[in-house]
Scaffold this active site. Sequence first.
Site, PDB file in Angstrom:
ATOM      1  N   ASP A   1       3.113   1.760   6.875  1.00  0.00           N
ATOM      2  CA  ASP A   1       1.939   2.632   6.925  1.00  0.00           C
ATOM      3  C   ASP A   1       1.209   2.848   5.615  1.00  0.00           C
ATOM      4  O   ASP A   1      -0.005   2.861   5.619  1.00  0.00           O
ATOM      5  CB  ASP A   1       2.269   4.004   7.529  1.00  0.00           C
ATOM      6  CG  ASP A   1       2.837   3.888   8.921  1.00  0.00           C
ATOM      7  OD1 ASP A   1       2.263   3.141   9.728  1.00  0.00           O
ATOM      8  OD2 ASP A   1       3.865   4.520   9.192  1.00  0.00           O
TER       9      ASP A   1
ATOM     10  N   ASN B   1      -0.778  -3.738   2.332  1.00  0.00           N
ATOM     11  CA  ASN B   1       0.130  -3.067   3.253  1.00  0.00           C
ATOM     12  C   ASN B   1       1.475  -2.906   2.564  1.00  0.00           C
ATOM     13  O   ASN B   1       2.050  -3.898   2.105  1.00  0.00           O
ATOM     14  CB  ASN B   1       0.366  -3.920   4.508  1.00  0.00           C
ATOM     15  CG  ASN B   1      -0.864  -4.073   5.343  1.00  0.00           C
ATOM     16  OD1 ASN B   1      -1.425  -3.108   5.814  1.00  0.00           O
ATOM     17  ND2 ASN B   1      -1.294  -5.311   5.524  1.00  0.00           N
TER      18      ASN B   1
ATOM     19  N   ARG C   1       1.238  -4.749  15.812  1.00  0.00           N
ATOM     20  CA  ARG C   1      -0.038  -5.464  15.826  1.00  0.00           C
ATOM     21  C   ARG C   1       0.234  -6.958  15.664  1.00  0.00           C
ATOM     22  O   ARG C   1       1.160  -7.346  14.966  1.00  0.00           O
ATOM     23  CB  ARG C   1      -0.882  -4.943  14.668  1.00  0.00           C
ATOM     24  CG  ARG C   1      -2.234  -5.514  14.522  1.00  0.00           C
ATOM     25  CD  ARG C   1      -3.000  -4.834  13.375  1.00  0.00           C
ATOM     26  NE  ARG C   1      -3.303  -3.450  13.733  1.00  0.00           N
ATOM     27  CZ  ARG C   1      -3.204  -2.420  12.901  1.00  0.00           C
ATOM     28  NH1 ARG C   1      -2.815  -2.591  11.666  1.00  0.00           N
ATOM     29  NH2 ARG C   1      -3.515  -1.200  13.312  1.00  0.00           N
TER      30      ARG C   1
ATOM     31  N   ASP D   1       5.724  -2.805   9.133  1.00  0.00           N
ATOM     32  CA  ASP D   1       4.641  -2.064   8.484  1.00  0.00           C
ATOM     33  C   ASP D   1       5.109  -0.630   8.230  1.00  0.00           C
ATOM     34  O   ASP D   1       5.513   0.065   9.150  1.00  0.00           O
ATOM     35  CB  ASP D   1       3.416  -2.075   9.402  1.00  0.00           C
ATOM     36  CG  ASP D   1       2.205  -1.431   8.783  1.00  0.00           C
ATOM     37  OD1 ASP D   1       2.332  -0.351   8.167  1.00  0.00           O
ATOM     38  OD2 ASP D   1       1.110  -1.990   8.917  1.00  0.00           O
TER      39      ASP D   1
ATOM     40  N   GLU E   1       0.016   9.379   7.878  1.00  0.00           N
ATOM     41  CA  GLU E   1       0.657   8.519   8.880  1.00  0.00           C
ATOM     42  C   GLU E   1       2.062   8.124   8.419  1.00  0.00           C
ATOM     43  O   GLU E   1       3.007   8.100   9.210  1.00  0.00           O
ATOM     44  CB  GLU E   1      -0.199   7.278   9.113  1.00  0.00           C
ATOM     45  CG  GLU E   1       0.285   6.399  10.245  1.00  0.00           C
ATOM     46  CD  GLU E   1      -0.609   5.194  10.480  1.00  0.00           C
ATOM     47  OE1 GLU E   1      -0.253   4.400  11.361  1.00  0.00           O
ATOM     48  OE2 GLU E   1      -1.638   5.030   9.795  1.00  0.00           O
TER      49      GLU E   1
ATOM     50  N   ASP F   1      -0.902   2.289   2.643  1.00  0.00           N
ATOM     51  CA  ASP F   1      -1.807   1.195   2.321  1.00  0.00           C
ATOM     52  C   ASP F   1      -2.593   1.546   1.066  1.00  0.00           C
ATOM     53  O   ASP F   1      -2.819   2.720   0.766  1.00  0.00           O
ATOM     54  CB  ASP F   1      -2.791   0.947   3.468  1.00  0.00           C
ATOM     55  CG  ASP F   1      -2.098   0.559   4.766  1.00  0.00           C
ATOM     56  OD1 ASP F   1      -1.172  -0.270   4.715  1.00  0.00           O
ATOM     57  OD2 ASP F   1      -2.493   1.078   5.818  1.00  0.00           O
TER      58      ASP F   1
ATOM     59  N   ASP G   1      -3.519   6.334   4.325  1.00  0.00           N
ATOM     60  CA  ASP G   1      -2.522   6.559   5.377  1.00  0.00           C
ATOM     61  C   ASP G   1      -1.266   7.310   4.940  1.00  0.00           C
ATOM     62  O   ASP G   1      -0.194   7.140   5.529  1.00  0.00           O
ATOM     63  CB  ASP G   1      -2.140   5.235   6.041  1.00  0.00           C
ATOM     64  CG  ASP G   1      -3.339   4.527   6.637  1.00  0.00           C
ATOM     65  OD1 ASP G   1      -4.274   5.224   7.077  1.00  0.00           O
ATOM     66  OD2 ASP G   1      -3.347   3.289   6.656  1.00  0.00           O
TER      67      ASP G   1
END
Length: 186
Positions: free
Chosen positions: A106, A88, A24, A104, A124, A108, A121
């Site tokens: 994942d 994060n 991102r 990142d 994830e 959070d 998350d």
Amino acid sequence: MLDLSYIGKWIHVQSYKHDGTLHRTWDSAMVVDITEDYIVIASTCNKVIEADGRRWFTREPAVSVFFFKEWYNYIAMFKENAIMYYCNIASPSLIHKDCIKYIDYDLDLKLMPDKSILQLDSKEYEYHRKKYSYSDELNKVIKGANNEAKKLMEKDGFPFSDSKMKEYYDKFLELKEHQEKTMLEQ
């Protein structure tokens, strides 16, 4: 080496996945503080581009703190009546070519205005831990950072000080106004 010339500059943010693929990007935010330990940026409305090409804009003003040695970063989002914090779990950040970059991981956390903490998350994270074959050592570092970040949220200290985040946001508005005034005078 600390480079104070970043203060007042516009900078981009890029997050990556563990395999180095772009996850991102945030179009630009202004640097309002930098120390040996972290950089603070602020924005009012930021264009975000996802790895799949989707584009969207942030809805509220925000102040973000990216640490150079810690495995997390924070975003203070200015909602109508309160500040909400998003954390994060991520690699330590670095600055490269006027861009803040990090991986990142994942996991959070969200600190709600009522001081409750939400873990986000986890599924994830487990999916990517298997997909990218995180080592046991990396898994331990990430889980440790998650616990450390939770403890910081519970303490209400920096960066979870509403007054400090408002101070940074006010500094952003002053710097932005000064830049706009200077451009008009040219």
